[in-house]
Structures are given as C-alpha cells and as structure tokens.
Design a protein around this motif. Structure first.
Motif, short mmCIF file in Angstrom:
data_model
loop_
_atom_site.label_atom_id
_atom_site.label_comp_id
_atom_site.label_asym_id
_atom_site.label_seq_id
_atom_site.Cartn_x
_atom_site.Cartn_y
_atom_site.Cartn_z
N ILE A 160 0.85 -1.19 0.00
CA ILE A 160 0.00 0.00 0.00
C ILE A 160 0.88 1.24 0.00
N ILE A 161 0.69 2.09 -1.03
CA ILE A 161 1.48 3.31 -1.18
C ILE A 161 0.61 4.50 -0.79
N GLU A 162 1.10 5.30 0.16
CA GLU A 162 0.33 6.44 0.65
C GLU A 162 1.29 7.58 0.96
N ILE A 163 0.81 8.81 0.76
CA ILE A 163 1.61 10.00 1.04
C ILE A 163 1.01 10.75 2.22
N ASN A 164 1.81 10.95 3.28
CA ASN A 164 1.40 11.72 4.44
C ASN A 164 2.46 12.75 4.74
N ASN A 165 2.04 14.02 4.86
CA ASN A 165 2.98 15.12 5.15
C ASN A 165 4.13 15.14 4.14
N ASN A 166 3.75 14.96 2.87
CA ASN A 166 4.71 14.99 1.76
C ASN A 166 5.75 13.88 1.81
N LYS A 167 5.49 12.86 2.62
CA LYS A 167 6.38 11.70 2.69
C LYS A 167 5.66 10.46 2.18
N THR A 168 6.33 9.75 1.29
CA THR A 168 5.74 8.53 0.74
C THR A 168 6.01 7.36 1.66
N LEU A 198 -2.80 4.62 -3.19
CA LEU A 198 -3.97 5.33 -2.70
C LEU A 198 -4.05 6.75 -3.27
N GLU A 199 -2.91 7.36 -3.52
CA GLU A 199 -2.91 8.75 -4.00
C GLU A 199 -3.34 8.83 -5.46
N GLU A 200 -2.96 7.86 -6.26
CA GLU A 200 -3.30 7.87 -7.68
C GLU A 200 -4.56 7.06 -7.98
N ASN A 201 -5.16 6.46 -6.95
CA ASN A 201 -6.37 5.67 -7.11
C ASN A 201 -6.16 4.55 -8.15
N LYS A 202 -5.04 3.86 -8.00
CA LYS A 202 -4.72 2.76 -8.92
C LYS A 202 -4.33 1.53 -8.13
N GLU A 203 -4.59 0.36 -8.70
CA GLU A 203 -4.13 -0.87 -8.08
C GLU A 203 -3.74 -1.88 -9.16
N TYR A 204 -2.83 -2.75 -8.79
CA TYR A 204 -2.31 -3.74 -9.72
C TYR A 204 -2.36 -5.09 -9.01
#
Length: 276
Positions: free
Chosen positions: A34-42, A109-115
């Motif tokens: 799961i890829i997510e960005i919080n406070n400009n940190k990936t 999660l940021e790009e609303n994509k999944e593979y």
C-alpha cells in the motif's frame, strides 16, 4: 496456532478446534503493498489483506469473533508474514500449497490505482477434506474464485449461512450459484455489475462501490470528501454485517450499521474504537 501444510504436518500440527469457529473463511488471502503519502512523505507498507485475510483480522480485532481460514498459499518470502500475522491473533489457518506463490496487490492510494498479480487459478481442493474442515461450522464466507465456484452450491445447506464476496474482475455472465448473502464488489461499475451478476441467486444481494451501496432494491449514494480506502471499507462492511447476523440482528439493522461504518472507513481508513 495450528497449521496444515498440504494436508500433512509441516510447520505446526494439524488444525484442531478448541471450540467451533464462528465463521469459516475460504480463500481470499492477498499480500498488499500500500502506497500512501502523508505530510509529503511517501510510505509503503506491506500487510496481509485480501477479502479473506482482512475480514478475518477485522472480525477478531474488532468483534471478538473466532474465524478460521482455509486457503492456498505460496511458500514464498511472504509466508512468514502471513503465518505470524494470523498466529498473533490466534486465527487458525489450514492451507494447501500454491506452487505459483501468494497473490499480490499493489495499491496506490494517491493515484487511485491498483495492480493485481493473481496466482489462484486452476487450484483444486479435496471435497472430503473440505467437509471435515467445515464440520459443524454454521457460517461460511467464500472469496469467490475459480477453484471454489462449484463448492458454493455444495455448502449452501439449510443449517448454514453462506456469504460470498464476488469481485468484478473474477465474475462472468456465465457464473451461476446460490447463497444466502452475496457481496458484489466493484469500485465504479454499478450498473454493469448488476447485469453481470444476474444469474447469481440470492435473496440478499449487496452491491458495494465507491459511489453507491445497494441492498434490497434500495440505493444509498455515498457523498464524502475522499474515497481512498475502498478495500478497507468493503471488509469493514462485511465484518460488521456478518457480526450482526451471527449475533441475531435484523437484516435492516445489520445493513444500516454496516453502511455507516462503510462510509466512515472509506474516507478515514480504519474502524473507530467507539460506535458510530
């Protein structure tokens, strides 16, 4: 906990129940990145998920129910993570080897994509072993896949409640089975999903998308600021709904409570400790 490997003692001893599980789960364990960005940190986290894995964790962590899982797993680098995650929660798992490895999903999660890298095709399970595993278990959740489609009809008996999670990418217009409750899941294609699943026979069809929830011909439109946590929301709905049914709630109350939770988790990502 007790684990069965290829129906023989391998990692731990053969699964035995100190008490009958509240729910048996067939399939649906996935490794999720799961890829997510919080406070400009990936941030990238890897966890045990999928329709079956996440449901078991939610039922145990939030509702104090006792689930048990039967699945095909790959003896790859994620095996220890799966076993440790379930053992820590005292969730029993019985598994047969999947030579192709564990199914994996990458969710951005940021790009609303999944593979999705699905590795559960053309697997077979011994019906006699399945009957032994499900002996006296009154509630069964099935993550729909090719290896368990014919099993659904076999298990759909009067003294059981059978719940089936059906994902849009795994269903076809030729798919046919009957069950007590079916969760039809697609991120967006509400009308298309209705059409593709017309041959599924159930008095209780629940359609879950990012924009709509549908149950008993009533449609609820979802109006919230962000809808990032779709997989978590679906599992939260299913866990809450199943918990309510097991504990004797009416269908209306089960759906209403699960719907409120679905909307919250879809936006916030987790089940709150306090009641909504």
């Amino acid at each position: 906990m007790k684990t069965l490997y290829k129906y023989q003692e391998k990692i731990l001893s053969m699964a035995t129940y100190e008490k009958i599980p509240d729910l048996a789960i067939l399939g649906g364990i996935e490794i999720e990145h799961i890829i997510e960005i919080n406070n400009n940190k990936t941030k990238i986290k890897t966890e045990v998920g999928g329709p079956g894995g996440r449901l078991a964790i939610y039922l145990k962590d939030h509702y104090s129910l006792t689930p048990s899982i039967l699945s095909f797993l790959g003896n790859d680098e994620y095996m220890d993570l799966i076993i440790k995650t379930l053992n820590t929660r005292q969730i029993s798992i019985i598994w047969a080897e999947n030579p192709k490895g564990n199914t994996r999903k990458v969710r951005n999660l940021e790009e609303n994509k999944e593979y999705l890298d699905s590795r559960e095709e053309n697997l077979k399970i011994d019906p006699d072993f399945l009957a032994e595993y499900l002996y006296n278990i009154k509630n069964i959740f099935i993550s729909y896949n090719s290896w368990n489609e014919k099993i659904i009809e076999l298990l759909n008996t009067k003294n059981r409640k059978v719940y089936v999670d059906v994902r849009e990418d795994k269903i076809s217009e030729n798919s046919q089975f009957s069950c007590d409750f079916v969760f039809l899941v697609a991120e967006n294609n509400f009308k298309e999903l209705q059409e593709k699943t017309k041959n599924i026979r159930s008095d209780n069809k629940i359609i879950l998308t990012k924009d709509f929830l549908s149950f008993q011909n009533k449609v609820l439109e979802i109006k919230i600021n962000q809808k990032k946590y779709f997989e978590e929301a679906v599992s939260a709905y299913e866990a809450n709904f199943i918990n309510c049914i097991i504990k004797g709630s009416t269908l209306k109350n089960a759906h209403d409570w699960a719907s409120n939770l679905y909307i919250h988790v879809l936006e916030c990502g987790s089940i709150p400790k306090e009641k909504l």
